[in-house]
Design an enzyme around this catalytic site. Structure first.
Site, mmCIF file in Angstrom:
data_model
loop_
_atom_site.group_PDB
_atom_site.id
_atom_site.type_symbol
_atom_site.label_atom_id
_atom_site.label_comp_id
_atom_site.label_asym_id
_atom_site.label_seq_id
_atom_site.Cartn_x
_atom_site.Cartn_y
_atom_site.Cartn_z
ATOM 1 N N GLY A 52 0.777 -1.074 0.044
ATOM 2 C CA GLY A 52 -0.063 0.202 0.012
ATOM 3 C C GLY A 52 0.877 1.473 -0.051
ATOM 4 C CD GLN B 124 3.548 5.880 2.761
ATOM 5 O OE1 GLN B 124 2.292 5.163 2.393
ATOM 6 N NE2 GLN B 124 4.160 5.015 3.161
ATOM 7 C CB CYS C 109 4.999 2.123 7.413
ATOM 8 S SG CYS C 109 4.560 3.769 6.524
ATOM 9 C CG LEU C 110 6.551 0.992 1.349
ATOM 10 C CD1 LEU C 110 5.989 1.420 -0.154
ATOM 11 C CD2 LEU C 110 7.825 0.202 1.324
ATOM 12 C CG HIS D 140 -0.773 1.226 7.289
ATOM 13 N ND1 HIS D 140 0.334 0.802 7.938
ATOM 14 C CD2 HIS D 140 0.048 1.939 6.441
ATOM 15 C CE1 HIS D 140 1.456 1.154 7.838
ATOM 16 N NE2 HIS D 140 1.232 2.166 7.021
ATOM 17 C CD GLU D 141 -0.889 2.184 2.767
ATOM 18 O OE1 GLU D 141 -0.676 3.421 2.883
ATOM 19 O OE2 GLU D 141 -0.460 1.303 3.169
ATOM 20 C CG HIS E 204 0.261 6.882 5.488
ATOM 21 N ND1 HIS E 204 1.497 7.214 6.154
ATOM 22 C CD2 HIS E 204 0.304 5.691 5.320
ATOM 23 C CE1 HIS E 204 2.228 6.197 6.262
ATOM 24 N NE2 HIS E 204 1.715 5.071 5.871
HETATM 25 NI NI NI Z 1 2.365 3.274 5.645
#
Ligand code: NI
Length: 185
Positions: free
Chosen positions: A45, A50, A98-99, A140-141, A144
């Protein structure tokens, strides 16, 4: 085009993202770039903040998790301006990463079932019930988009234990296998 992933410490990750207007220019190209960036970084995701854009937009492809989580099979979505209509009281705690926080993995409690309304890249409206790990990825997304990251949910003790890793991410010295943009670099 692969975009740099903005890392923990970047102010854009702390902003409440703006709604995407329906005349947003080159939306489909942006969505394609976000998928390309996510696949390259081996994520499931990616939210627009991000990649440095404060927009209510996220992409998900959780299909690779289908062995462990059958509900993730074919779960590929573009969600624009998503809104939760329901979140189950029932939660489960599972490990996430998480990236934007390379090298950090912590358990987070999330609702096991959600109902979400969103628009796709063709501006078609959807209302969908999602459960299990797929629901976790959506939550989660979406987090953000509200200016939060998953470690905001962990205890002060757990955060303290990750302090040096977090400082390395901020400084730009954390190990990261994809193109990233740290505050300190
Ligand atoms: Ni994330």
């Amino acid at each position: 085009m692969i975009l740099p992933v903005y890392l923990y410490g970047q102010p854009v990750l702390r902003k409440v993202a703006e709604n995407v207007p329906n005349d947003y220019p080159e939306l489909k190209q942006l969505v394609a770039n976000m998928f390309e960036t996510m696949y390259k970084a081996e994520g499931v995701g990616l939210a627009a903040p991000q990649v440095g854009l404060s927009l209510q937009l996220l992409v998900i492809d959780a299909d690779e998790l289908k062995q462990d989580y059958p509900e993730c099979k074919g779960f590929k979505r573009v969600m624009i301006n998503p809104i939760f209509l329901e979140k189950s009281e029932e939660t489960v705690a599972l490990e996430e990463g998480c990236l934007s926080l390379p090298g950090i993995h912590e358990k987070v409690a999330r609702s096991v079932r959600i109902r979400v309304r969103y628009w796709d890249e063709n501006w078609e409206e959807h209302e969908e019930s999602v459960e299990g790990f797929a629901a976790r990825v959506v939550q989660h997304e979406c987090e953000h988009l509200g200016g939060h990251v998953f470690i905001d949910n962990i205890s002060a003790i757990r955060r303290q234990l990750n302090k040096s890793k977090l400082n390395n991410i901020i400084k730009g010295t954390a190990r990261c296998s994809y193109r990233a943009k740290a505050v300190g670099k």
